[in-house]
Design a protein around this motif. Structure first.
Motif, PDB file in Angstrom:
ATOM      1  N   SER A  94       0.848  -1.186   0.000  1.00 48.87           N
ATOM      2  CA  SER A  94       0.000   0.000   0.000  1.00 48.87           C
ATOM      3  C   SER A  94       0.883   1.235   0.000  1.00 48.87           C
ATOM      4  CB  SER A  94      -0.907   0.001   1.240  1.00 48.87           C
ATOM      5  OG  SER A  94      -0.121   0.159   2.417  1.00 48.87           O
ATOM      6  N   ILE A 105      -9.901   6.524  -1.857  1.00 46.14           N
ATOM      7  CA  ILE A 105      -9.337   5.335  -1.239  1.00 46.14           C
ATOM      8  C   ILE A 105      -8.521   5.835  -0.060  1.00 46.14           C
ATOM      9  CG2 ILE A 105      -7.774   3.390  -1.508  1.00 46.14           C
ATOM     10  CD1 ILE A 105      -8.660   3.132  -4.359  1.00 46.14           C
ATOM     11  N   ALA A 124     -15.323   2.996  -4.566  1.00 46.03           N
ATOM     12  CA  ALA A 124     -14.042   3.002  -3.848  1.00 46.03           C
ATOM     13  C   ALA A 124     -13.794   1.657  -3.182  1.00 46.03           C
ATOM     14  CB  ALA A 124     -14.026   4.118  -2.808  1.00 46.03           C
ATOM     15  N   ASP A 125     -14.831   1.051  -2.617  1.00 47.82           N
ATOM     16  CA  ASP A 125     -14.678  -0.262  -1.994  1.00 47.82           C
ATOM     17  C   ASP A 125     -14.332  -1.332  -3.031  1.00 47.82           C
ATOM     18  OD1 ASP A 125     -15.166   0.714   0.531  1.00 47.82           O
ATOM     19  OD2 ASP A 125     -17.306   0.236   0.497  1.00 47.82           O
ATOM     20  N   LEU A 183     -12.744  -0.787  -5.878  1.00 56.14           N
ATOM     21  CA  LEU A 183     -11.372  -0.532  -6.312  1.00 56.14           C
ATOM     22  C   LEU A 183     -10.362  -0.966  -5.260  1.00 56.14           C
ATOM     23  CD1 LEU A 183     -11.814   2.998  -7.939  1.00 56.14           C
ATOM     24  CD2 LEU A 183     -11.509   0.816  -9.107  1.00 56.14           C
ATOM     25  N   SER A 184     -10.769  -0.908  -3.995  1.00 49.80           N
ATOM     26  CA  SER A 184      -9.871  -1.298  -2.905  1.00 49.80           C
ATOM     27  C   SER A 184      -9.943  -2.777  -2.593  1.00 49.80           C
ATOM     28  CB  SER A 184     -10.219  -0.505  -1.631  1.00 49.80           C
ATOM     29  OG  SER A 184     -10.164   0.874  -1.871  1.00 49.80           O
ATOM     30  N   ARG A 198     -12.207  -4.309  -0.811  1.00 52.15           N
ATOM     31  CA  ARG A 198     -12.339  -4.354   0.641  1.00 52.15           C
ATOM     32  C   ARG A 198     -13.792  -4.250   1.053  1.00 52.15           C
ATOM     33  NH1 ARG A 198     -10.236   1.845   1.508  1.00 52.15           N
ATOM     34  NH2 ARG A 198     -12.176   2.828   0.865  1.00 52.15           N
ATOM     35  N   ALA A 252     -15.236   0.669   4.951  1.00 53.98           N
ATOM     36  CA  ALA A 252     -14.141   1.147   5.798  1.00 53.98           C
ATOM     37  C   ALA A 252     -14.596   1.437   7.213  1.00 53.98           C
ATOM     38  CB  ALA A 252     -13.538   2.408   5.187  1.00 53.98           C
TER      39      ALA A 252
END
Length: 279
Positions: free
Chosen positions: A27, A217, A254-255, A257-258, A260, A263
């Motif tokens: 990261s 992100i 965003a989630d 792309l991450s 994940r 958050a």
């Protein structure tokens, strides 16, 4: 002495999973691994960590520094990322989210990514009212100083980076509403950062209005998502009523792309306060 059960004879599937865990652990704050710290952080023994790092380096996914013996991401990662982007992977991923937002708002929705002093549209989905222009939006460039679409990205850059990019630059006037004064533009960007979204009407294209939100992100903007409507169309609702749906869609992208889950609360390093979870 026998190894712990978790370390004895790992299956091929477990080995693959561990290798993927290593790659995904890199990261902005974790740019390299040493064998000992990898073993400690993941709870593996040192020989397992060494074998995994060496195997990834042999295939080009990592590079081993010959002096520090630490491992950084390698050229194979660049090759895979470039292949994914050239194949339209990012646009296809965004379109899944844009389609739902376009259906919800009835308007055209777009996703843009940074391109120097501009943001560039890489995906767009029209709402039930049809397109906002006679030509496709994909490929369009929007300058940093004109319109909500670009402002929603540039407002969330590191303040010093943004200042260096904008300071002393001549700003083109696209319509009578385009802001070309550097100080006033800086205040508009600050206001966008405080509210978390941007609104514009006729700043870049005199025939449209738009709302836009950053796709973040962590605290880093990777682009912006916009909802756009032509001024000549009549809608039963105000465009700004869709800001919550826009922000939720930007968070979903965003989630994705991450890679994940949603958050947890995080620190906003520029304002010294805790942000609520994005959804």
């Amino acid at each position: 002495m026998p190894q712990p059960a978790s370390e004895s004879a790992p299956s091929p599937l477990q080995t693959v999973d561990r290798a993927l865990q290593i790659l995904l652990s890199y990261s902005e704050t974790r740019r390299e691994w040493g064998v000992f710290e990898l073993a400690e952080d993941f709870g593996w023994n040192k020989s397992t960590s060494q074998r995994l790092l060496a195997a990834l380096a042999a295939r080009g996914f990592l590079i081993a520094d010959p002096y520090s013996r630490r491992y950084r991401l390698g050229p194979a990662m660049w090759h895979m990322a470039a292949l994914w982007e050239r194949g339209g992977g990012l646009a296809q991923l965004a379109e899944h989210v844009l389609t739902g937002l376009a259906a919800h708002t009835g308007r055209t929705v777009s996703f843009t990514v940074p391109d120097g002093f501009h943001v560039r549209c890489i995906a767009a989905v029209d709402g039930e009212q049809g397109p906002v222009r006679s030509h496709p939006l994909v490929g369009d460039l929007y300058p940093a100083h004109a319109g909500a679409t670009s402002r929603a990205h540039f407002a969330f850059l590191d303040p010093l980076e943004r200042r260096n990019m904008l300071a002393g630059r001549p700003f083109a006037r696209y319509t009578e509403l385009t802001e070309v004064d550097e100080a006033r533009l800086e205040r508009m960007l600050d206001e966008t950062y405080r509210t978390g979204w941007a609104y514009s009407e006729g700043e870049y294209d005199s025939t449209t209005r738009a709302i836009a939100a950053p796709v973040l992100i962590g605290t880093t903007p990777v682009g912006s998502m916009s909802v756009v409507e032509p001024k000549v169309f009549h809608f039963d609702d105000d465009l700004r009523e869709h800001v919550p749906a826009l922000q939720a869609a930007a968070a979903r992208l965003a989630d994705l792309l991450s890679n994940r889950a949603p958050a947890l609360p995080q620190r906003d390093w520029r304002r010294g306060r805790t942000l609520a979870p994005r959804r």
